[in-house]
Design a protein around this motif. Structure first.
Motif, PDB file in Angstrom:
ATOM      1  N   LEU A  91     -10.081 -10.093  11.908  1.00 26.55           N
ATOM      2  CA  LEU A  91      -9.842  -9.869  10.486  1.00 26.55           C
ATOM      3  C   LEU A  91      -8.744 -10.785   9.953  1.00 26.55           C
ATOM      4  CD1 LEU A  91     -10.090  -5.966  10.226  1.00 26.55           C
ATOM      5  CD2 LEU A  91     -11.709  -7.658   9.328  1.00 26.55           C
ATOM      6  N   ALA A  92      -7.682 -10.971  10.727  1.00 28.59           N
ATOM      7  CA  ALA A  92      -6.563 -11.797  10.270  1.00 28.59           C
ATOM      8  C   ALA A  92      -6.976 -13.252  10.085  1.00 28.59           C
ATOM      9  CB  ALA A  92      -5.403 -11.703  11.263  1.00 28.59           C
ATOM     10  N   VAL A  93      -7.807 -13.766  10.997  1.00 23.65           N
ATOM     11  CA  VAL A  93      -8.127 -15.190  10.990  1.00 23.65           C
ATOM     12  C   VAL A  93      -9.373 -15.520  10.177  1.00 23.65           C
ATOM     13  CG1 VAL A  93      -8.594 -17.207  12.454  1.00 23.65           C
ATOM     14  CG2 VAL A  93      -7.002 -15.461  13.225  1.00 23.65           C
ATOM     15  N   THR A  94     -10.283 -14.550   9.999  1.00 21.73           N
ATOM     16  CA  THR A  94     -11.549 -14.878   9.334  1.00 21.73           C
ATOM     17  C   THR A  94     -11.813 -14.102   8.049  1.00 21.73           C
ATOM     18  OG1 THR A  94     -12.980 -13.232  10.437  1.00 21.73           O
ATOM     19  CG2 THR A  94     -12.512 -15.277  11.638  1.00 21.73           C
ATOM     20  N   ALA A  95     -10.979 -13.108   7.724  1.00 17.44           N
ATOM     21  CA  ALA A  95     -11.292 -12.266   6.563  1.00 17.44           C
ATOM     22  C   ALA A  95     -10.164 -12.129   5.551  1.00 17.44           C
ATOM     23  CB  ALA A  95     -11.704 -10.864   7.038  1.00 17.44           C
ATOM     24  N   ASN A  96      -8.947 -12.451   5.944  1.00 21.51           N
ATOM     25  CA  ASN A  96      -7.816 -12.301   5.045  1.00 21.51           C
ATOM     26  C   ASN A  96      -7.704 -13.544   4.156  1.00 21.51           C
ATOM     27  OD1 ASN A  96      -4.936 -12.704   4.183  1.00 21.51           O
ATOM     28  ND2 ASN A  96      -4.699 -10.700   5.146  1.00 21.51           N
ATOM     29  N   LYS A  97      -7.933 -13.377   2.874  1.00 21.66           N
ATOM     30  CA  LYS A  97      -7.995 -14.514   1.949  1.00 21.66           C
ATOM     31  C   LYS A  97      -6.702 -15.314   1.931  1.00 21.66           C
ATOM     32  CE  LYS A  97      -8.821 -15.606  -2.938  1.00 21.66           C
ATOM     33  NZ  LYS A  97      -9.224 -15.057  -4.251  1.00 21.66           N
ATOM     34  N   ASP A  98      -5.572 -14.634   1.894  1.00 21.71           N
ATOM     35  CA  ASP A  98      -4.291 -15.339   1.876  1.00 21.71           C
ATOM     36  C   ASP A  98      -4.103 -16.170   3.137  1.00 21.71           C
ATOM     37  OD1 ASP A  98      -3.668 -14.295  -0.600  1.00 21.71           O
ATOM     38  OD2 ASP A  98      -2.471 -12.630   0.205  1.00 21.71           O
ATOM     39  N   ASN A  99      -4.493 -15.600   4.284  1.00 24.53           N
ATOM     40  CA  ASN A  99      -4.391 -16.335   5.544  1.00 24.53           C
ATOM     41  C   ASN A  99      -5.298 -17.562   5.540  1.00 24.53           C
ATOM     42  OD1 ASN A  99      -2.591 -14.443   6.484  1.00 24.53           O
ATOM     43  ND2 ASN A  99      -4.028 -13.431   7.864  1.00 24.53           N
ATOM     44  N   LEU A 100      -6.493 -17.382   5.022  1.00 23.79           N
ATOM     45  CA  LEU A 100      -7.445 -18.488   4.999  1.00 23.79           C
ATOM     46  C   LEU A 100      -6.978 -19.606   4.066  1.00 23.79           C
ATOM     47  CD1 LEU A 100     -10.759 -16.453   5.085  1.00 23.79           C
ATOM     48  CD2 LEU A 100      -9.836 -17.895   6.877  1.00 23.79           C
ATOM     49  N   LEU A 101      -6.381 -19.247   2.948  1.00 21.54           N
ATOM     50  CA  LEU A 101      -5.846 -20.270   2.056  1.00 21.54           C
ATOM     51  C   LEU A 101      -4.682 -21.012   2.702  1.00 21.54           C
ATOM     52  CD1 LEU A 101      -6.031 -18.449  -1.401  1.00 21.54           C
ATOM     53  CD2 LEU A 101      -7.347 -20.445  -0.664  1.00 21.54           C
ATOM     54  N   LYS A 102      -3.899 -20.317   3.498  1.00 24.68           N
ATOM     55  CA  LYS A 102      -2.816 -20.980   4.242  1.00 24.68           C
ATOM     56  C   LYS A 102      -3.392 -21.982   5.242  1.00 24.68           C
ATOM     57  CE  LYS A 102       0.897 -20.087   7.592  1.00 24.68           C
ATOM     58  NZ  LYS A 102       1.696 -21.220   7.119  1.00 24.68           N
ATOM     59  N   ILE A 103      -4.470 -21.570   5.929  1.00 23.75           N
ATOM     60  CA  ILE A 103      -5.118 -22.478   6.870  1.00 23.75           C
ATOM     61  C   ILE A 103      -5.648 -23.709   6.129  1.00 23.75           C
ATOM     62  CG2 ILE A 103      -7.136 -22.740   8.383  1.00 23.75           C
ATOM     63  CD1 ILE A 103      -6.722 -19.821   9.243  1.00 23.75           C
ATOM     64  N   SER A 104      -6.244 -23.492   4.965  1.00 21.39           N
ATOM     65  CA  SER A 104      -6.748 -24.615   4.168  1.00 21.39           C
ATOM     66  C   SER A 104      -5.626 -25.563   3.765  1.00 21.39           C
ATOM     67  CB  SER A 104      -7.457 -24.100   2.914  1.00 21.39           C
ATOM     68  OG  SER A 104      -8.654 -23.443   3.242  1.00 21.39           O
ATOM     69  N   LYS A 105      -4.515 -25.010   3.382  1.00 16.15           N
ATOM     70  CA  LYS A 105      -3.379 -25.825   2.946  1.00 16.15           C
ATOM     71  C   LYS A 105      -2.767 -26.595   4.113  1.00 16.15           C
ATOM     72  CE  LYS A 105       0.976 -25.516   0.355  1.00 16.15           C
ATOM     73  NZ  LYS A 105       1.803 -26.232   1.339  1.00 16.15           N
ATOM     74  N   ASP A 106      -2.618 -25.921   5.251  1.00 17.39           N
ATOM     75  CA  ASP A 106      -1.923 -26.529   6.386  1.00 17.39           C
ATOM     76  C   ASP A 106      -2.800 -27.463   7.210  1.00 17.39           C
ATOM     77  OD1 ASP A 106       0.241 -25.070   5.576  1.00 17.39           O
ATOM     78  OD2 ASP A 106       0.144 -23.598   7.198  1.00 17.39           O
ATOM     79  N   TYR A 107      -4.113 -27.164   7.280  1.00 21.07           N
ATOM     80  CA  TYR A 107      -4.991 -27.902   8.186  1.00 21.07           C
ATOM     81  C   TYR A 107      -6.172 -28.596   7.498  1.00 21.07           C
ATOM     82  CZ  TYR A 107      -2.518 -25.381  11.873  1.00 21.07           C
ATOM     83  OH  TYR A 107      -1.554 -24.880  12.709  1.00 21.07           O
ATOM     84  N   LEU A 108      -6.274 -28.506   6.182  1.00 21.38           N
ATOM     85  CA  LEU A 108      -7.373 -29.097   5.423  1.00 21.38           C
ATOM     86  C   LEU A 108      -8.711 -28.422   5.706  1.00 21.38           C
ATOM     87  CD1 LEU A 108      -6.726 -32.965   5.543  1.00 21.38           C
ATOM     88  CD2 LEU A 108      -6.169 -31.364   3.716  1.00 21.38           C
TER      89      LEU A 108
END
Length: 467
Positions: A355-372
């Motif tokens: 849930l933390a890595v694949t479903a949490n929108k805020d977490n996913l946006l952080k991944i997008s920002k940090d890793y493209l």
């Protein structure tokens, strides 16, 4: 379990065994695990074993999972705040090594000690179908883990949910990625050849294959290659096949006409000098070097992970040298799917991590920002596509790549999958390399593929080529 299916799920060396991996058909164990997943962490194991082929998932977990406390210097063990240890078991994907090691562990799952059990494993789109198969029972249905796909994963792109589901539509995995592909090009080469590096103008010069071929002629005239290798274009053709390589329950490989179009066009482009003959395939030193500043290669076809995980580490020049634009054909390449392994003794931890890595929108946006990464929330990616400040890429000279990824993602139709995809994708390219290079005849390349595929999958009874 049927011997035919056994040989699909296991490597050839293991194909004669009986599938006990991941606690197959152990309903009592599954019921117990589900109850634990719905309650709390009491009674969970001390070790979470995660199987993968690289450190992508490892980096994402460390970046967004709030329970991480520390990680060993060698990166093999991550300790959580409650004292639980994550053990990272990494094996290379090439030549089926990762799957072989994972399958060996799955075979031993039912009898393994609690701290040796597989808890989470990852799969790629090329072979996700093999592990989500209901008969294999390797991956826990997300609902049994306490995750409701319709509620908890409602914002995910629908094709990723379908890809992670079994033949009955039961979702058995989740992913933080959506992998639409773009054309990534060298700005300096664009300026020298076309007089501009503007993404919109370059996009017009690569908008379809006919236009792209004319552009390739321009590049060649100035001493540049369009792409490094014939393999660079494969995913665009392979992602548009009409039927799976092997239909469910069948032992016949059917080569789609789109694959043969790739063969014909690859030979044509290589002979015309639009591709570099010295670069044979991908994931080798010559291909990596083609991404360097001394290379004469104009462009690559990459999803977001390809820019961050492959292009960026191989580039030896300044930031801002590359830009993205639309591809000549919409495509999807890859996607890492996260599965809870049947028989895990850590169902609550596993649920929380997924849930933390694949479903949490805020977490996913952080991944997008940090890793493209182009991540798997539709609403989040729409926001990112419009936010040129937050999601400007330093590597891409301040360009917001999500603006270009978003329209491709919205139109992706995933190709029909089979359990044999990775082997077919690898071996069709390997077998035709000598033909592209003029070393063997076309029919010999076909024979070489038939031999190689039967060695990889002894249960295959027939290979059918399009007429």
């Amino acid at each position: 379990m049927k011997k035919k299916y056994m040989s699909i799920l296991l490597t050839a060396a293991l194909a004669v065994g009986a599938l006990t991996g991941c606690g197959a058909n152990d309903s009592k164990q599954k019921d117990s695990d589900t109850k634990k997943a719905d309650s709390n962490n009491d009674g969970e194991g001390k070790v979470i074993n995660i199987y993968s082929w690289n450190d992508e998932f490892y980096k994402r977990v460390l970046a967004v999972y709030p329970e991480v406390k520390e990680t060993s210097k060698d990166g093999s063990v991550t300790t959580l705040k409650d004292g639980t240890e994550i053990h990272w078991i990494i094996n290379p994907n090439q030549d089926g090594v990762y799957q072989q090691k994972l399958d060996e562990a799955l075979l031993n799952q039912a009898d393994a000690a609690a701290d040796d059990k597989v808890d989470i494993f990852l799969s790629e789109t090329d072979y996700v179908y093999k592990y989500t198969d209901a008969e294999a029972d390797a991956a826990i249905p997300l609902k049994d883990l306490g995750i409701d796909p319709e509620k908890d994963l409602a914002d995910q792109y629908s094709f990723t949910k379908v890809t992670a589901s079994d033949e009955y539509g039961v979702q058995r995995g989740s992913t933080w990625q959506c992998c639409p592909g773009l054309l990534v090009y060298r700005r300096d080469i664009a300026k020298k050849v076309f007089g501009t590096d503007d993404p919109t103008e370059i996009g017009e010069k690569v908008k379809d294959w006919n236009v792209m071929e004319e552009t390739a002629k321009e590049l060649k005239a100035k001493g540049y290659y369009t792409f490094a290798s014939y393999a660079d274009t494969f995913r665009l053709y392979g992602n548009s096949i009409d039927e799976p390589w092997v239909k469910a329950g069948d032992t016949v490989i059917k080569i789609d006409q789109k694959i043969m179009e790739w063969v014909d066009n690859s030979k044509k482009w290589l002979d015309a000098g639009y591709l570099n003959k010295t670069v044979k395939g991908q994931w080798n030193n010559d291909w990596n070097q083609a991404m360097g500043s001394k290379s004469k290669v104009f462009a690559f076809l990459f999803p977001a992970w390809g820019i961050d995980f492959t292009l960026k580490p191989n580039w030896d020049g300044d930031n801002g040298a590359w830009a993205v634009t639309n591809p000549p054909q919409e495509y999807n390449w890859g996607g890492s799917y996260v599965h809870a392994c049947t028989g895990t003794d850590n169902p609550q931890h596993v649920k929380d991590i997924i849930l933390a890595v694949t479903a949490n929108k805020d977490n996913l946006l952080k991944i997008s920002k940090d890793y493209l990464d182009y991540t798997n929330t539709q609403s989040g990616m729409k926001e990112a596509a419009k936010d040129n400040k937050t999601y400007a890429s330093e590597f891409l000279g301040g360009q917001n790549s999500f603006e270009y990824f978003a329209p491709v993602a919205e139109n992706i139709k995933i190709a029909p999958l089979s359990a044999y995809d990775q082997g077919c994708v690898e071996l069709i390219q390997n077998s035709f390399t000598d033909y592209f290079q003029g070393k063997v005849a076309f029919d010999k390349a076909k024979t070489n593929f038939e031999t190689a595929i039967r060695e990889r999958y002894p249960e295959i009874t027939e290979i059918q080529w399009p007429k």
